[in-house]
Design an enzyme around this catalytic site. Structure first.
Site, mmCIF file in Angstrom:
data_model
loop_
_atom_site.group_PDB
_atom_site.id
_atom_site.type_symbol
_atom_site.label_atom_id
_atom_site.label_comp_id
_atom_site.label_asym_id
_atom_site.label_seq_id
_atom_site.Cartn_x
_atom_site.Cartn_y
_atom_site.Cartn_z
ATOM 1 N N SER A 91 60.782 49.302 11.370
ATOM 2 C CA SER A 91 60.822 48.870 12.769
ATOM 3 C C SER A 91 61.064 47.356 12.837
ATOM 4 C CB SER A 91 59.524 49.270 13.478
ATOM 5 O OG SER A 91 59.584 49.013 14.857
ATOM 6 N N HIS A 202 61.874 52.725 20.092
ATOM 7 C CA HIS A 202 62.800 53.600 19.370
ATOM 8 C C HIS A 202 63.072 54.892 20.139
ATOM 9 C CE1 HIS A 202 62.341 50.774 16.119
ATOM 10 N NE2 HIS A 202 61.041 50.963 16.144
#
Length: 317
Positions: A91, A202
């Site tokens: 991430s 996301h």
């Protein structure tokens, strides 16, 4: 000895993180001073002494603390002569991984991450959604979990390990997924505060800031990485700066394929992984793989000193 540096994402938070590093090593202390100079306020004071709820509820601090603390740990390891053969970030950890590969500059990354935090904070609360971690040791059950998520229109934001995925979506969608998944045997759902990220990262919900995010990323100078970078959003190893930029642009809506990326490193022969950042998130995830390997955290003075001891013993053997 080939080893990989792993950089955790923004869900890894604890009070006072980085303070012991700054007190012990001047190179770590210098990182916090540099961040303060870029931001125009005493970043170290905020990072070291803010309560956990402030670190996790303030988007600018959530993103910046992970990056700066990870870079502080990185500088200590570099100062001891440790040089990885590959770097990978989960991430938001992509920023620290790119810095480790000398593909981006520290000051520019700090400014971009602060502005990214402001963009995320600008999303109306009713449109932010959230994330839901699901854990099960049974692969067939995991397939059922993913099927349920798809039926309920939940997006898999993070493929964390063979035993854990994280859905992202609206609160209502995740509520339905939670209720349906609870009926499966061998499924564990961590308490919400265990995965407190505040938004549906996301996932398509975060694409509302995509235009502004693209403008930010396209202001960045991205050099060719000096060492290979594993882009977990693509499960791809690269030294191509254009591909790096594409991975940064994909950070809002694209899933993180950490499960696939870690498996790839194992398949390529990596057996020693150092998690450069706080809270041991990736170290704990690594325990889900049965292939023999060693994953060690490097987020505190005690952890880094233990790594130095481990490497010295390996070299002496």
């Amino acid at each position: 000895m080939r080893y990989a540096f792993l950089f955790p994402g923004m869900a890894s938070q604890r009070e006072g993180m980085g303070r012991d590093l700054a007190e012990r090593w001047p190179e770590a202390r210098a990182v916090f001073s540099q961040a303060s100079a870029v931001l125009g306020y005493d970043f170290a004071q905020k990072c070291f002494y803010s309560p956990l709820n402030e670190l996790t509820s303030t988007q600018e601090m959530r993103l910046l603390t992970m990056f700066v603390v990870s870079v502080a740990s990185l500088r200590v390891l570099e100062g001891a002569g440790l040089r990885p053969a590959i770097v990978a970030g989960a991430s938001g950890g992509i920023f620290a991984s790119l810095l480790a590969a000398d593909a981006i500059d520290f000051a520019q990354a700090v400014r971009v991450l602060e502005q990214r935090g402001r963009l995320i904070a600008s999303i109306p609360p009713e449109k932010r959604g959230s994330m839901l971690a699901i854990i099960t040791a049974n692969e067939e059950v995991m397939q059922q979990v993913e099927l349920i998520g798809g039926e309920e229109k939940a997006h898999v934001g993070l493929y964390n390990s063979p035993t854990q995925i994280v859905f992202a979506g609206s609160d209502e969608v995740l509520r339905r997924v939670r209720e349906r998944v609870r009926g499966l045997r061998g499924v564990y759902i961590p308490r919400p505060e265990r995965f407190s990220v505040g938004n549906a990262h996301h996932s398509p919900l975060l694409m509302v800031i995509q235009e502004q995010w693209c403008e930010l990323v396209n202001t960045m100078t991205i050099r060719q990485p000096r060492i290979p970078v594993l882009l977990s959003g693509f499960n791809e190893v690269t030294t191509d700066p254009h591909r790096v930029r594409e991975a940064l642009l994909d950070l809002n809506g694209g899933a993180v394929y950490w499960r696939q990326s870690f498996s790839r490193m194992l398949e390529e022969g990596y057996r020693l992984f150092l998690e450069v950042g706080p809270c041991q998130t990736l170290t704990k995830l690594a325990s889900a793989w049965k292939t023999p390997h060693t994953a060690l955290p490097c987020g505190t003075v005690a952890e880094i000193e233990a790594v130095f001891t481990h490497l010295s013993e390996k070299q002496a053997a």
